[in-house]
Scaffold this motif. Structure first.
Motif, PDB file in Angstrom:
ATOM      1  N   UNK A  34       0.830  -1.202   0.000  1.00 46.14           N
ATOM      2  CA  UNK A  34       0.000   0.000   0.000  1.00 46.14           C
ATOM      3  C   UNK A  34       0.866   1.254   0.000  1.00 46.14           C
ATOM      4  N   UNK A  35       1.949   1.226   0.758  1.00 46.99           N
ATOM      5  CA  UNK A  35       2.856   2.375   0.801  1.00 46.99           C
ATOM      6  C   UNK A  35       3.526   2.584  -0.556  1.00 46.99           C
ATOM      7  N   UNK A  36       4.002   1.487  -1.154  1.00 49.06           N
ATOM      8  CA  UNK A  36       4.634   1.582  -2.475  1.00 49.06           C
ATOM      9  C   UNK A  36       3.642   2.082  -3.512  1.00 49.06           C
ATOM     10  N   UNK A  37       2.395   1.644  -3.388  1.00 46.02           N
ATOM     11  CA  UNK A  37       1.368   2.078  -4.332  1.00 46.02           C
ATOM     12  C   UNK A  37       1.060   3.559  -4.151  1.00 46.02           C
ATOM     13  N   UNK A  38       0.946   3.997  -2.899  1.00 51.65           N
ATOM     14  CA  UNK A  38       0.589   5.383  -2.615  1.00 51.65           C
ATOM     15  C   UNK A  38       1.631   6.359  -3.125  1.00 51.65           C
ATOM     16  N   UNK A  39       2.904   6.035  -2.950  1.00 51.08           N
ATOM     17  CA  UNK A  39       3.971   6.978  -3.266  1.00 51.08           C
ATOM     18  C   UNK A  39       4.626   6.753  -4.632  1.00 51.08           C
ATOM     19  N   UNK A  40       4.382   5.603  -5.256  1.00 53.79           N
ATOM     20  CA  UNK A  40       5.034   5.334  -6.538  1.00 53.79           C
ATOM     21  C   UNK A  40       4.034   4.962  -7.625  1.00 53.79           C
ATOM     22  N   UNK A  41       3.395   3.816  -7.464  1.00 53.89           N
ATOM     23  CA  UNK A  41       2.607   3.276  -8.565  1.00 53.89           C
ATOM     24  C   UNK A  41       1.368   4.107  -8.875  1.00 53.89           C
ATOM     25  N   UNK A  42       0.634   4.505  -7.849  1.00 53.88           N
ATOM     26  CA  UNK A  42      -0.588   5.273  -8.086  1.00 53.88           C
ATOM     27  C   UNK A  42      -0.299   6.612  -8.762  1.00 53.88           C
ATOM     28  N   UNK A  43       0.691   7.395  -8.302  1.00 58.25           N
ATOM     29  CA  UNK A  43       0.993   8.648  -9.005  1.00 58.25           C
ATOM     30  C   UNK A  43       1.411   8.427 -10.460  1.00 58.25           C
ATOM     31  N   UNK A  44       2.182   7.366 -10.695  1.00 61.72           N
ATOM     32  CA  UNK A  44       2.585   7.070 -12.072  1.00 61.72           C
ATOM     33  C   UNK A  44       1.373   6.716 -12.919  1.00 61.72           C
ATOM     34  N   UNK A  45       0.464   5.916 -12.353  1.00 60.14           N
ATOM     35  CA  UNK A  45      -0.750   5.532 -13.085  1.00 60.14           C
ATOM     36  C   UNK A  45      -1.610   6.754 -13.398  1.00 60.14           C
ATOM     37  N   UNK A  46      -1.718   7.678 -12.455  1.00 61.74           N
ATOM     38  CA  UNK A  46      -2.481   8.896 -12.694  1.00 61.74           C
ATOM     39  C   UNK A  46      -1.847   9.728 -13.798  1.00 61.74           C
ATOM     40  N   UNK A  47      -0.526   9.824 -13.773  1.00 63.01           N
ATOM     41  CA  UNK A  47       0.168  10.551 -14.839  1.00 63.01           C
ATOM     42  C   UNK A  47      -0.019   9.887 -16.189  1.00 63.01           C
ATOM     43  N   UNK A  48      -0.003   8.561 -16.201  1.00 62.64           N
ATOM     44  CA  UNK A  48      -0.216   7.798 -17.434  1.00 62.64           C
ATOM     45  C   UNK A  48      -1.598   8.089 -18.011  1.00 62.64           C
ATOM     46  N   UNK A  49      -2.607   8.124 -17.157  1.00 59.31           N
ATOM     47  CA  UNK A  49      -3.965   8.427 -17.612  1.00 59.31           C
ATOM     48  C   UNK A  49      -4.054   9.857 -18.128  1.00 59.31           C
ATOM     49  N   UNK A  50      -3.361  10.776 -17.458  1.00 59.08           N
ATOM     50  CA  UNK A  50      -3.438  12.196 -17.824  1.00 59.08           C
ATOM     51  C   UNK A  50      -2.836  12.469 -19.197  1.00 59.08           C
ATOM     52  N   UNK A  51      -1.790  11.724 -19.564  1.00 60.31           N
ATOM     53  CA  UNK A  51      -1.084  12.039 -20.820  1.00 60.31           C
ATOM     54  C   UNK A  51      -1.394  11.052 -21.944  1.00 60.31           C
ATOM     55  N   UNK A  52      -2.121   9.977 -21.637  1.00 57.37           N
ATOM     56  CA  UNK A  52      -2.384   8.951 -22.648  1.00 57.37           C
ATOM     57  C   UNK A  52      -3.861   8.942 -23.015  1.00 57.37           C
ATOM     58  N   UNK A  53      -4.190   9.139 -24.285  1.00 59.92           N
ATOM     59  CA  UNK A  53      -5.606   9.114 -24.705  1.00 59.92           C
ATOM     60  C   UNK A  53      -6.254   7.779 -24.393  1.00 59.92           C
ATOM     61  N   UNK A  54      -7.549   7.791 -24.184  1.00 57.99           N
ATOM     62  CA  UNK A  54      -8.275   6.578 -23.828  1.00 57.99           C
ATOM     63  C   UNK A  54      -8.149   5.480 -24.851  1.00 57.99           C
ATOM     64  N   UNK A  55      -8.188   5.835 -26.144  1.00 52.21           N
ATOM     65  CA  UNK A  55      -8.116   4.793 -27.168  1.00 52.21           C
ATOM     66  C   UNK A  55      -6.741   4.120 -27.180  1.00 52.21           C
ATOM     67  N   UNK A  56      -5.708   4.873 -26.783  1.00 58.23           N
ATOM     68  CA  UNK A  56      -4.373   4.276 -26.704  1.00 58.23           C
ATOM     69  C   UNK A  56      -4.316   3.293 -25.536  1.00 58.23           C
ATOM     70  N   UNK A  57      -4.884   3.690 -24.396  1.00 58.57           N
ATOM     71  CA  UNK A  57      -4.904   2.791 -23.234  1.00 58.57           C
ATOM     72  C   UNK A  57      -5.702   1.530 -23.545  1.00 58.57           C
ATOM     73  N   UNK A  58      -6.784   1.680 -24.291  1.00 61.16           N
ATOM     74  CA  UNK A  58      -7.573   0.507 -24.696  1.00 61.16           C
ATOM     75  C   UNK A  58      -6.736  -0.416 -25.577  1.00 61.16           C
ATOM     76  N   UNK A  59      -5.972   0.183 -26.487  1.00 62.03           N
ATOM     77  CA  UNK A  59      -5.100  -0.621 -27.342  1.00 62.03           C
ATOM     78  C   UNK A  59      -4.043  -1.367 -26.548  1.00 62.03           C
ATOM     79  N   UNK A  60      -3.474  -0.695 -25.543  1.00 64.97           N
ATOM     80  CA  UNK A  60      -2.468  -1.348 -24.688  1.00 64.97           C
ATOM     81  C   UNK A  60      -3.091  -2.513 -23.930  1.00 64.97           C
ATOM     82  N   UNK A  61      -4.291  -2.295 -23.395  1.00 64.46           N
ATOM     83  CA  UNK A  61      -4.999  -3.361 -22.682  1.00 64.46           C
ATOM     84  C   UNK A  61      -5.274  -4.533 -23.609  1.00 64.46           C
ATOM     85  N   UNK A  62      -5.735  -4.249 -24.816  1.00 60.97           N
ATOM     86  CA  UNK A  62      -6.003  -5.301 -25.797  1.00 60.97           C
ATOM     87  C   UNK A  62      -4.731  -6.070 -26.146  1.00 60.97           C
TER      88      UNK A  62
END
Length: 235
Positions: A40-68
């Motif tokens: 939880x600590x690693x997620x709070x200070x590292x992974x979650x902020x990175x994930x939020x930044x990833x969402x902020x700069x990556x269009x939804x259709x690109x994230x869908x493509x990555x998931x696919x």
């Protein structure tokens, strides 16, 4: 190799224990809670902020493509387990899905198979072992990887050779793909943060939700009713 074989033997043997979702076997709870706090600590200070930044700069259709892409990359694991579970019809359907998305879907970036009626399934060795009658065993909280059980951890180890990145010799490529997969997966779970935080005991909530979800997956969404032994409450 001998140590790995010994670990596999111990884990698989422990996984044979019966562990119903209403009475989870969690003898390692103090250790598991410590690992949960670390995660939880690693997620709070590292992974979650990175994930939020990833969402902020990556269009939804690109994230869908990555998931696919990552879903298609590991889809042979689902195909193998369909056959191991005695579901050849689903196995051949998933083979068709994999071929369509790998070709028409440009390596899995797109999903033309679903509109064609080739629906996605999710099978792994943990579910297959469950189909074969292997119990959960102990509940485990793994560093960085999150919730698991003896059975599911054994399944993860057995599945390693079925991941195509296992055969990639370029370590930088493997590291890059793994990092992208982790960040993309975490980004998809951002909306669930509030639900977890609002729980009186997030550890118990995650544990029980994980075990119930895995039970549902083993029985393809239709688990049998759990038998409570009411004789234990009789005088």
């Amino acid at each position: 190799m001998r140590l790995m074989a010994l670990c596999l033997t111990v884990l698989f043997a422990a996984g044979c224990a019966h562990s119903p979702t209403y009475d989870p076997l969690d003898p390692l709870e103090p250790v598991n809670r410590g690992i949960y706090k670390f995660n939880d600590t690693a997620d709070t200070y590292v992974l979650k902020p990175v994930a939020k930044g990833y969402v902020a700069v990556t269009p939804g259709f690109v994230r869908t493509g990555v998931t696919n892409f990552f879903g298609n990359l590991t889809y042979p694991l689902t195909i193998v387990n369909q056959f191991l579970q005695g579901k050849p019809a689903d196995g051949f359907s998933d083979m068709g899905r994999f071929l369509v998305n790998s070709t028409l879907g440009i390596g899995g970036l797109f999903d033309p198979a679903t509109p064609l009626g080739l629906n996605r399934h999710d099978e792994d060795f943990g579910q297959t072992f469950g189909k074969w009658g292997v119990g959960n065993g102990w509940y485990l909280m793994l560093p960085f990887l999150g919730p698991s059980t003896n059975r599911d951890l054994t399944g993860r180890i057995v599945a390693i050779p079925f991941n195509p990145t296992y055969y990639v010799s370029d370590g930088d490529v493997v590291l890059g793909l793994s990092a992208l997969d982790i960040v993309n997966t975490r980004a998809m779970l951002l909306n669930a943060d509030r639900l977890v935080r609002n729980q009186y005991d997030p550890y118990v909530f995650i544990r029980d939700a994980y075990l119930q979800r895995r039970r549902s997956q083993v029985y393809d969404g239709s688990p049998p009713r759990e038998d409570f032994d009411f004789d234990d409450f009789e005088d």
